[in-house]
Design a protein around this motif. Structure first.
Motif, short mmCIF file in Angstrom:
data_model
loop_
_atom_site.label_atom_id
_atom_site.label_comp_id
_atom_site.label_asym_id
_atom_site.label_seq_id
_atom_site.Cartn_x
_atom_site.Cartn_y
_atom_site.Cartn_z
N ASP A 88 110.48 29.95 4.86
CA ASP A 88 111.66 30.99 4.41
C ASP A 88 111.89 32.08 5.19
N LYS A 89 110.91 32.69 6.01
CA LYS A 89 111.12 33.71 6.70
C LYS A 89 110.93 33.76 8.24
N TRP A 90 110.94 32.35 8.78
CA TRP A 90 110.86 32.28 10.25
C TRP A 90 111.67 32.98 11.08
N SER B 246 98.42 26.98 -1.52
CA SER B 246 97.89 25.96 -2.39
C SER B 246 98.76 26.18 -3.54
N ARG B 247 99.21 27.44 -3.76
CA ARG B 247 99.98 27.76 -4.87
C ARG B 247 101.43 27.48 -4.72
N GLY B 248 101.63 27.13 -3.60
CA GLY B 248 103.15 26.64 -3.31
C GLY B 248 104.08 27.72 -2.98
N GLU B 249 103.42 29.03 -2.64
CA GLU B 249 104.10 30.28 -2.56
C GLU B 249 104.71 30.30 -0.83
N MET B 250 103.99 29.41 -0.06
CA MET B 250 104.62 29.65 1.30
C MET B 250 104.36 28.28 1.83
N VAL B 251 105.61 27.96 2.69
CA VAL B 251 105.58 26.48 3.27
C VAL B 251 105.17 26.58 4.51
N LEU B 252 104.45 25.84 5.38
CA LEU B 252 103.86 26.16 6.77
C LEU B 252 105.12 25.40 7.49
N LEU B 253 105.29 25.89 8.61
CA LEU B 253 106.31 25.23 9.59
C LEU B 253 105.56 24.27 10.22
N ILE C 288 107.11 40.75 6.00
CA ILE C 288 106.11 39.73 6.32
C ILE C 288 104.82 40.79 6.55
N LEU C 289 104.90 41.94 7.08
CA LEU C 289 103.68 42.81 7.28
C LEU C 289 103.30 43.00 5.77
#
Ligand code: SF4
Length: 289
Positions: free
Chosen positions: A176-178, A215-222, A137-138
């Motif tokens: 994905d990474k929570w 916006s590009r769908g590369e990350m989904v918010l919790l 993540i960093l």
């Protein structure tokens, strides 16, 4: 006193006199952060800083705390920081605490001897943004340091007598990474054992790289309930002593607080209730940075 642009400070410095010694952030590359995007980083002229301190002395009868802004005042040369601290001691003998933000890199770049000297001259507390303990993540958020460098920086500051407040961001790894975020952040905080740990919750600002990734769908918010599950995992994995934990920032869905590990079970119980659907989450419209 004339402040340049928007000035940010930690919530616990709400009543402090704020003195800008730098403008902006020396790193300014974190993908989620829009705080200093409009500012070009510079260190203010020392004479101007002293003039502003004198001005403040004339304005305020009693000053208990001073916060040196902007993004990372700790980047200043040791000799300049000491000159400012001596001026503060001279002008504000009643001042009980001076603090500033520091990036892990600022701490790494100073010798132990320099940090001790700065501490002895009155800079007592550093606020270090960690954001996450996960190397993956960093890297994605472009923090510019590894988890091990963060651990080294935090331990070094404490060893040299500083009070350390570390901040993390819930939800920064997305869906994905929570778990990686929770477990690795707990590992990093446990190794540092800071005096304070604060949890903010991710808020996505337009114009940031993070906003574009989402916006590009590369990350989904919790979702709020997932944020709570992540916080549960984080607290459950923490092993610290006498660490004051706060998660009561305007960005958080649920206010939490206590001293860890002492209050661990109590906090986990509260989180469990929220995970089971008992309790209200702060409405999105009332969240802010
Ligand atoms: S999060 Fe901190 S280090 Fe990163 S750009 Fe913003 S102010 Fe600078």
């Amino acid at each position: 006193m004339k402040y340049e642009g928007v000035v940010y400070r930690p919530p616990s410095e709400a009543r402090s006199l704020i003195i800008q010694v730098t403008i902006g952030c020396s790193h300014n590359k974190c993908t989620f952060c829009a705080m200093y995007k409009e500012k070009k980083f510079k260190i203010k002229d020392i004479n101007l800083i002293k003039e502003e301190l004198r001005e403040a002395r004339n304005l305020y009868r009693s000053v208990r705390r001073i916060f040196l802004a902007d993004g990372d005042a700790f980047i200043l040369k040791t000799s300049e920081l000491i000159e400012i601290l001596l001026e503060i001691k001279d002008l504000f003998p009643e001042c009980e605490r001076v603090s500033s933000y520091a990036t892990p890199r600022d701490i790494i770049n100073k010798s132990n001897e320099d940090i001790r000297m700065i501490r002895e001259h009155g800079l007592e507390m550093l606020y270090m943004g960690i954001e996450s303990g996960s190397d993956e993540i960093l890297k994605i958020i472009n923090k510019g340091v590894t988890a091990q460098e963060i651990i080294n920086a935090g331990k070094k500051a404490i060893e040299c007598g500083m009070k350390l407040s570390a901040t993390l961001i819930s939800g920064i790894g997305g869906v994905d990474k929570w778990r990686d975020h929770a477990v690795e952040s707990a590992r990093v905080i446990s190794e540092i054992n800071p005096h304070y740990v604060g949890l903010l919750t991710l808020m996505v600002e337009e114009g940031t790289e993070l906003h574009m990734r989402i916006s590009r769908g590369e990350m989904v918010l919790l979702q709020p309930q997932q944020v709570i599950a992540e916080t549960y995992e984080f607290i459950n994995n923490l092993e610290v002593s006498e660490c004051i934990f706060r998660s009561n920032h305007a960005s958080n869905y649920v206010p939490l607080g206590g001293t860890l590990n002492r209050d661990k079970e109590k906090i986990l119980q509260v989180l469990k209730q929220y995970m089971n659907g008992e309790g209200y989450f702060k409405d999105e419209q009332y969240r802010s940075l």
